[in-house]
Design an enzyme around this catalytic site. Structure first.
Site, PDB file in Angstrom:
ATOM      1  N   HIS A 285      64.775  50.071 -32.553  1.00  0.00           N
ATOM      2  CA  HIS A 285      63.447  50.851 -32.406  1.00  0.00           C
ATOM      3  C   HIS A 285      62.299  49.866 -32.735  1.00  0.00           C
ATOM      4  CE1 HIS A 285      60.916  54.274 -34.355  1.00  0.00           C
ATOM      5  NE2 HIS A 285      60.711  54.447 -32.977  1.00  0.00           N
TER       6      HIS A 285
ATOM      7  N   LYS B 263      59.426  47.004 -32.470  1.00  0.00           N
ATOM      8  CA  LYS B 263      58.623  46.753 -31.075  1.00  0.00           C
ATOM      9  C   LYS B 263      57.977  45.518 -31.531  1.00  0.00           C
ATOM     10  CE  LYS B 263      58.398  51.499 -29.917  1.00  0.00           C
ATOM     11  NZ  LYS B 263      59.681  51.598 -30.693  1.00  0.00           N
TER      12      LYS B 263
ATOM     13  N   HIS C 180      51.533  57.719 -32.165  1.00  0.00           N
ATOM     14  CA  HIS C 180      52.917  57.148 -32.094  1.00  0.00           C
ATOM     15  C   HIS C 180      52.931  56.013 -33.064  1.00  0.00           C
ATOM     16  CE1 HIS C 180      56.462  55.266 -30.345  1.00  0.00           C
ATOM     17  NE2 HIS C 180      56.839  56.622 -30.475  1.00  0.00           N
TER      18      HIS C 180
ATOM     19  N   LYS D 194      52.709  54.402 -36.776  1.00  0.00           N
ATOM     20  CA  LYS D 194      53.408  54.661 -37.941  1.00  0.00           C
ATOM     21  C   LYS D 194      52.527  53.923 -39.113  1.00  0.00           C
ATOM     22  CE  LYS D 194      56.764  55.805 -35.133  1.00  0.00           C
ATOM     23  NZ  LYS D 194      56.405  55.435 -33.687  1.00  0.00           N
TER      24      LYS D 194
HETATM   25  C1  K8G Z   1      59.647  57.116 -32.121  1.00  0.00           C
HETATM   26  C2  K8G Z   1      60.290  55.585 -29.964  1.00  0.00           C
HETATM   27  C3  K8G Z   1      61.102  56.474 -30.796  1.00  0.00           C
HETATM   28  C4  K8G Z   1      62.353  56.377 -30.211  1.00  0.00           C
HETATM   29  C5  K8G Z   1      63.514  57.380 -30.806  1.00  0.00           C
HETATM   30  C6  K8G Z   1      63.105  58.048 -31.907  1.00  0.00           C
HETATM   31  C7  K8G Z   1      61.766  58.091 -32.313  1.00  0.00           C
HETATM   32  C8  K8G Z   1      60.840  57.394 -31.808  1.00  0.00           C
HETATM   33  N1  K8G Z   1      64.175  58.994 -32.311  1.00  0.00           N
HETATM   34  O1  K8G Z   1      59.404  56.086 -29.613  1.00  0.00           O
HETATM   35  O2  K8G Z   1      60.370  54.176 -30.210  1.00  0.00           O
HETATM   36  O3  K8G Z   1      63.818  59.902 -33.466  1.00  0.00           O
HETATM   37  O4  K8G Z   1      65.190  58.770 -32.128  1.00  0.00           O
HETATM   38  O5  K8G Z   1      58.831  56.367 -32.700  1.00  0.00           O
HETATM   39  O6  K8G Z   1      58.907  58.509 -32.497  1.00  0.00           O
END
Ligand code: K8G
Length: 521
Positions: free
Chosen positions: A188, A190, A415, A417
């Site tokens: 996840h 970034k 999006h 956090k």
């Molecule tokens: C999120 C993303 C992402 C990928 C997977 C999940 C959530 C996200 N997940 O956008 O990178 O719950 O599996 O950031 O919301």
């Protein structure tokens, strides 16, 4: 959940991909004109189409080109020539909001981040969850497009085959698959590593590398200053940020990152101004337990956090995220008993005890999504499942709307956090974390075996801002030294009895602001 997330998202990409291609009337016309069916951004970069403008391609008037140049100098100025060691974070530019909220002291786009004015790029690495490879290549300036590009991903099976296919036409692109041995884990994180002729930049952010994530969403970006090369005989005292970044990269246990580890070792990261809070999959025991997830927050805050005299008078913790995992049957099970205990840590407090703070959770309501610039489609990036929502109704007591008039982004679906601790009257802030981590045990870790190990499933990365003095003051415009901004409005608005959190596999039949309904299969 992951594969359905990818599937859902991929449906959304095609319409955006074409709008992201840059165009100019100096390009030769495509012989198929408006009948052209091609989707490859490279084609759109090389040929003009009569419909380019209709699809929202930026064709700025001459005068605006000048302004863009000013914007780019101002990014470099405010980042590399800042007097304060701790640089604030940016939001990404949003299409369809007032210009003032996309000002360069406020918002940044991916092309600005990769612009030649930031440095002469020699190689880069992109860590992310989702990639649109042709789109990503298009975001690099033409002069750097052929430079080596490493994509660090977590794709397996069909998704991996698709990614390989996408990357295949680009010989400069190398793929590196992150190990994901624990079930339900995701890559996840970034992050961008940008190596220049004369330095290196680290960018930690919240957006996937797909057009939609940079279009109309609220996303956060932290850009480091350009870290200088270390002179050969330099004293190599490693700072917290550098050691932590090297630890994070080493945790992949993959030779594909050796070159980047060496590069980082050769740079002076002492002026990062932030601390790193990351997660890597594993059952972390002993001293390693304090290196990752919520236990890393516990460790940093017990050393550098606010004093208990200041915050125990009622400073709340505000969590803000775009997905929620399975958190157990009661709030004390993990949320308050473990995670909040870590985030409530204060300077000098023991690692094991903490008085837990008041908690607010900012998460979009169904109405928030329905009225967003993308309508219900925004909900495709807010993967909270009804199975989880039904099991943890206790969460609604903590929940607050997504409302962001202060950043002009109430309708730009979150999006981003962030996790922060503010004063009760929301004038002061004692720390803020910008991260990829949603509210889940997979991301932050869950204690097991009587608290002797921390089990983490996913890779996450974030930056923690701590003030030079006691606290930041919360600013509602460009933050100056000693100030920090929040992406959302304070005071917060709690959910009313009729508010429901967005649940992505429920049906919503009242048309959204674009006249669409949401009927997931
Ligand atoms: C999120 C993303 C992402 C990928 C997977 C999940 C959530 C996200 N997940 O956008 O990178 O719950 O599996 O950031 O919301």
């Amino acid at each position: 959940m992951d594969s359905s997330l990818s599937r859902k998202r991929s449906l959304l990409e095609d319409d955006i991909a074409s709008s992201s291609a840059s165009t100019s009337s100096s390009l030769p016309p495509c012989k198929y004109g408006s009948e052209c069916y091609r989707k490859n951004p490279e084609h759109f970069a090389n040929f003009s189409h009569p419909d380019d403008e209709k699809f929202g391609v930026d064709v700025p008037p001459k005068k605006l080109f000048k302004k863009e140049d000013d914007d780019l100098t101002s990014y470099v100025d405010s980042i590399d020539h800042a007097t304060s060691p701790c640089l604030p974070f940016y939001l990404t530019k949003v299409t369809g909001i007032e210009d003032t909220y996309n000002r360069p002291d406020f918002a940044i786009g991916i092309k600005d981040i990769l612009s030649p004015s930031m440095g002469k790029l020699e190689a880069s690495a992109q860590f992310n969850y989702m990639f649109d490879v042709p789109w990503l290549i298009e975001q690099y300036p033409a002069t750097f497009r052929d430079k080596p590009l490493l994509l660090v991903h977590g794709d397996q099976r069909e998704a991996l085959a698709k990614l390989r296919c996408e990357a295949d036409p680009f010989p400069q692109v190398k793929l590196m698959q992150a190990r994901l041995e624990i079930m339900y884990g995701t890559h996840h994180s970034k992050m961008m590593l940008l190596a220049y002729e004369d330095g290196l930049r680290v960018v930690i952010h919240t957006a996937n590398l797909i057009a939609r994530d940079w279009h109309q969403k609220s996303q956060g970006v932290w850009i480091s200053r350009k870290f200088p090369n270390l002179s050969k005989d330099a004293d190599t005292v490693q700072t917290g940020f550098k050691t932590d970044l090297l630890d994070y990269l080493s945790a992949y246990q993959n030779k594909g990152l050796s070159e980047w580890i060496e590069r980082i070792k050769q740079h002076d990261l002492s002026q990062a101004g932030v601390r790193l809070v990351a997660s890597v999959p594993g059952a972390h025991c002993g001293r390693d337990m304090l290196k990752w997830g919520h236990m890393k927050m516990r460790k940093i805050l017990s050393q550098h956090g606010p004093t208990s005299t200041m915050v125990n008078s009622g400073w709340p913790i505000i969590g803000q995220f775009s997905s929620i995992g399975s958190l157990g049957p009661t709030s004390s099970h993990w949320l308050t008993g473990e995670w909040l205990a870590s985030l409530s840590s204060t300077r000098g407090a023991s690692i094991t005890v903490a008085k837990t703070a008041k908690l607010h959770l900012v998460f979009p309501t169904v109405e928030n999504v329905k009225n967003s610039l993308e309508g219900y489609m925004a909900g495709g990036s807010i993967p909270y499942s009804s199975q989880n929502a039904q099991k943890q109704s206790y969460l609604t007591n903590y929940m607050c709307h997504w409302k962001a008039a202060v950043t002009g982004r109430t309708r730009a679906s979150p999006h981003i956090k962030t996790y922060a601790r503010t004063s009760d009257d929301y004038t002061k802030l004692s720390w803020l974390l910008l991260t990829s981590a949603n509210l889940s045990k997979a991301a932050w870790g869950g204690l097991e075996k009587k608290g002797t190990q921390l089990k983490i499933r996913s890779y996450e990365i974030g930056v923690l801002f701590t003030p030079e003095n006691e606290s930041y003051s919360i600013s509602t415009s460009t933050p100056h030294s000693g100030q920090m901004r929040l992406p959302y409005d304070v005071p917060l608005t709690s959910y009313s009895a009729s508010d429901c959190p967005w649940v992505w596999n429920n049906r919503y039949l009242q048309p959204d602001c674009l006249g669409q309904v949401w009927t997931p299969s």
